[in-house]
Design a protein around this motif. Sequence first.
Motif, PDB file in Angstrom:
ATOM      1  N   VAL A  22       0.846  -1.202   0.000  1.00 63.20           N
ATOM      2  CA  VAL A  22       0.000   0.000   0.000  1.00 63.20           C
ATOM      3  C   VAL A  22       0.877   1.246   0.000  1.00 63.20           C
ATOM      4  O   VAL A  22       0.594   2.224  -0.700  1.00 63.20           O
ATOM      5  N   ASP A  23       1.957   1.212   0.776  1.00 65.35           N
ATOM      6  CA  ASP A  23       2.875   2.340   0.836  1.00 65.35           C
ATOM      7  C   ASP A  23       3.515   2.603  -0.527  1.00 65.35           C
ATOM      8  O   ASP A  23       3.628   3.751  -0.967  1.00 65.35           O
ATOM      9  N   LEU A  25       2.354   1.541  -3.570  1.00 66.02           N
ATOM     10  CA  LEU A  25       1.356   1.855  -4.592  1.00 66.02           C
ATOM     11  C   LEU A  25       0.802   3.271  -4.462  1.00 66.02           C
ATOM     12  O   LEU A  25       0.427   3.887  -5.453  1.00 66.02           O
ATOM     13  N   THR A  26       0.732   3.789  -3.238  1.00 63.68           N
ATOM     14  CA  THR A  26       0.237   5.153  -3.051  1.00 63.68           C
ATOM     15  C   THR A  26       1.375   6.167  -3.097  1.00 63.68           C
ATOM     16  O   THR A  26       1.147   7.350  -2.868  1.00 63.68           O
ATOM     17  N   ARG A  27       2.579   5.700  -3.377  1.00 63.43           N
ATOM     18  CA  ARG A  27       3.775   6.553  -3.478  1.00 63.43           C
ATOM     19  C   ARG A  27       3.995   7.367  -2.207  1.00 63.43           C
ATOM     20  O   ARG A  27       4.266   8.559  -2.245  1.00 63.43           O
ATOM     21  N   ARG A  28       3.842   6.706  -1.073  1.00 64.92           N
ATOM     22  CA  ARG A  28       4.071   7.295   0.261  1.00 64.92           C
ATOM     23  C   ARG A  28       3.259   8.578   0.458  1.00 64.92           C
ATOM     24  O   ARG A  28       3.745   9.563   1.024  1.00 64.92           O
ATOM     25  N   LYS A  29       2.023   8.552  -0.012  1.00 67.81           N
ATOM     26  CA  LYS A  29       1.157   9.717   0.098  1.00 67.81           C
ATOM     27  C   LYS A  29       0.709   9.939   1.543  1.00 67.81           C
ATOM     28  O   LYS A  29       0.541  11.071   1.977  1.00 67.81           O
ATOM     29  N   TYR A  30       0.507   8.854   2.275  1.00 66.67           N
ATOM     30  CA  TYR A  30      -0.018   8.946   3.625  1.00 66.67           C
ATOM     31  C   TYR A  30       1.115   8.950   4.633  1.00 66.67           C
ATOM     32  O   TYR A  30       2.066   8.200   4.522  1.00 66.67           O
TER      33      TYR A  30
END
Length: 62
Positions: A22-23, A25-30
Amino acid sequence: MHWMMWIFWGSFAALFLGSFLVDVLTRRKYSLNKPEKTLNQNLAEAGALRDVEQHNNQSGMF
């Protein structure tokens, strides 16, 4: 009993791998860090504090 160990450690590995995917795939957005407030949020907070202080009845004459 050996299969319980595989289930126990396998669930931790799956959780770690899932969070890593998840990290990525979301490109460390969160981020868990507290984000910086925008100017609009700061102004709204200051206005709310002024409004509360204006209607504060605890600092009366007596």
